[in-house]
Design a protein around this motif. Structure first.
Motif, PDB file in Angstrom:
ATOM      1  N   LEU A 184       0.853  -1.175   0.000  1.00 45.35           N
ATOM      2  CA  LEU A 184       0.000   0.000   0.000  1.00 45.35           C
ATOM      3  C   LEU A 184       0.892   1.228   0.000  1.00 45.35           C
ATOM      4  O   LEU A 184       1.771   1.386   0.856  1.00 45.35           O
ATOM      5  N   LEU A 185       0.682   2.114  -0.987  1.00 47.38           N
ATOM      6  CA  LEU A 185       1.461   3.335  -1.123  1.00 47.38           C
ATOM      7  C   LEU A 185       0.581   4.513  -0.722  1.00 47.38           C
ATOM      8  O   LEU A 185      -0.516   4.681  -1.271  1.00 47.38           O
ATOM      9  N   VAL A 186       1.044   5.305   0.236  1.00 50.54           N
ATOM     10  CA  VAL A 186       0.224   6.393   0.777  1.00 50.54           C
ATOM     11  C   VAL A 186       0.967   7.708   0.662  1.00 50.54           C
ATOM     12  O   VAL A 186       2.104   7.843   1.120  1.00 50.54           O
ATOM     13  N   GLY A 192       3.544  13.614  -4.320  1.00 50.42           N
ATOM     14  CA  GLY A 192       4.301  12.699  -5.157  1.00 50.42           C
ATOM     15  C   GLY A 192       5.290  11.843  -4.392  1.00 50.42           C
ATOM     16  O   GLY A 192       6.083  11.116  -4.995  1.00 50.42           O
ATOM     17  N   THR A 193       5.270  11.902  -3.039  1.00 53.46           N
ATOM     18  CA  THR A 193       6.161  11.089  -2.225  1.00 53.46           C
ATOM     19  C   THR A 193       5.333  10.101  -1.407  1.00 53.46           C
ATOM     20  O   THR A 193       4.462  10.504  -0.630  1.00 53.46           O
ATOM     21  N   PHE A 194       5.610   8.816  -1.613  1.00 47.65           N
ATOM     22  CA  PHE A 194       4.815   7.775  -0.963  1.00 47.65           C
ATOM     23  C   PHE A 194       5.535   7.195   0.243  1.00 47.65           C
ATOM     24  O   PHE A 194       6.748   6.992   0.227  1.00 47.65           O
ATOM     25  N   SER A 195       4.751   6.899   1.279  1.00 48.70           N
ATOM     26  CA  SER A 195       5.204   5.983   2.314  1.00 48.70           C
ATOM     27  C   SER A 195       4.634   4.619   1.953  1.00 48.70           C
ATOM     28  O   SER A 195       3.556   4.519   1.350  1.00 48.70           O
ATOM     29  N   VAL A 196       5.369   3.563   2.293  1.00 43.71           N
ATOM     30  CA  VAL A 196       5.015   2.218   1.843  1.00 43.71           C
ATOM     31  C   VAL A 196       4.666   1.344   3.036  1.00 43.71           C
ATOM     32  O   VAL A 196       5.393   1.304   4.029  1.00 43.71           O
ATOM     33  N   VAL A 197       3.523   0.673   2.939  1.00 40.33           N
ATOM     34  CA  VAL A 197       3.115  -0.308   3.941  1.00 40.33           C
ATOM     35  C   VAL A 197       3.082  -1.668   3.253  1.00 40.33           C
ATOM     36  O   VAL A 197       2.324  -1.877   2.299  1.00 40.33           O
ATOM     37  N   ASP A 198       3.917  -2.583   3.707  1.00 42.92           N
ATOM     38  CA  ASP A 198       4.010  -3.903   3.092  1.00 42.92           C
ATOM     39  C   ASP A 198       2.933  -4.808   3.673  1.00 42.92           C
ATOM     40  O   ASP A 198       2.905  -5.065   4.882  1.00 42.92           O
TER      41      ASP A 198
END
Length: 333
Positions: A184-186, A192-198
């Protein structure tokens, strides 16, 4: 001798009531999607259809007994493919189609293909409209943003295949994107900058989805500080604060569609198991889960309205209009 009334001549020529019995078949899959999205939330409030969506010669005849004109949009009308994965309506009334062979828009001038900066057609899985008129497009080559006639990657250098996208209807600017590899990219600032939840650790063994071709993450919605992700193998996942993953209990494992009700923030949930089994559920603001119907067939899409109801598209059972009280209407094609 008195001349016969024109109505009598017409009845003898056609057979009285013949016109009301004429119904031509339409393409089931695209017609269902068009019924769900045309007019967006206003569709369930009985708003008139958008002038951009015109019936084709395969539309059913409109008579006194049938006030709703069902139509279809297909490759005959300009779509690049009849495999339509999602539809959204822009702020200007244009209708955007995500297909297996690219992105198309119907804007009153006809239906046309929208290029995404590649010679090869992109497989488009989802589309979402922003309040400023731009369109987010989830493709097999990453997330794109379309502004008028131009398209560009949402985040420079990001080519991860993505299968679902959502924006916060509350206007916070949060964008949530589900990738085909269960991440999940938030982007909470629309910068335009994502934090990533695996979410890979939530995945079952590969054997559990043997034969499945669709991505495991089916849909994503943003509701304030919460993000909900529909998984075809792990049910409904809830993220609060970006990192906390919780599974919503009481649902079947295969969740296929999500929609936020704009009237009260309730979450509509669609479930699909195979082609003919599935149901519709509702999670209200107090976290109470209600079964609306466990037997509508496999749910493929949801479109919530502003009156506490929701359109439900199914793989083989037509379309349903449901509310918290149950099924209000059933349409078949």
């Amino acid at each position: 001798m008195a001349r016969p009334r024109p109505e009598a001549v017409r009845d003898r020529a056609c057979g009285k009531g013949a016109l009301s019995g004429v119904r031509r078949r339409v393409d089931r899959r695209v017609a269902l999607l068009a019924a769900l999205v045309a007019g967006g939330a206003a569709a369930v409030a009985a708003a008139p259809p958008s002038p951009a969506v015109r019936p084709t010669d395969r539309s059913p005849d409109v008579t006194a007994a049938n006030h709703r004109a069902w139509g279809s949009v297909s490759i005959v009308d300009g779509l690049p493919s009849d495999a339509v994965n999602a539809i959204c309506q822009g702020t200007d009334g244009s209708v955007w189609f995500a297909t297996d062979r690219g992105l198309a828009v119907q804007d009153g001038r006809g239906t046309r293909l929208v290029g995404l900066g590649s010679a090869e057609p992109r497989r488009v899985s989802a589309v979402a409209a922003l309040a400023d008129g731009r369109i987010l497009v989830a493709t097999d080559a990453g997330l794109y943003i379309v502004d008028g006639e131009s398209a560009a990657p949402y985040a420079e250098g990001s080519t991860t295949p993505v299968c679902a996208v959502a924006v916060d209807p509350g206007g916070s600017g949060t964008v949530a994107v589900a990738s085909e590899d269960r991440r999940l990219l938030v982007d909470t600032a629309f910068g335009g900058t994502f934090s990533v939840v695996d979410l890979a650790w939530q995945a079952p063994p590969a054997s559990a989805r043997a034969g499945e071709t669709a991505p495991d993450l089916a849909a994503v919605v943003v509701r304030g500080m919460e993000i909900f992700v529909a998984s075809r193998s792990s049910g409904l996942l809830r993220l609060v604060g970006g990192n906390v993953v919780q599974s919503v209990r009481g649902l079947p494992a295969s969740v296929s569609a999500l929609a936020v009700d704009p009237s009260d923030g309730s979450l509509w949930i669609g479930v699909a198991s195979g082609l003919r089994q599935g149901g519709v559920y509702r999670l209200d603001g107090s976290e109470r889960l209600t079964t609306i119907s466990a037997d509508v067939g496999a749910v493929t899409g949801l479109a919530a309205g502003g009156a506490g109801n929701c359109w439900v598209a199914t793989a083989a059972s037509g379309a349903f209009l449901v509310s918290a009280g149950g099924i209000e209407r059933h349409e078949t094609f």
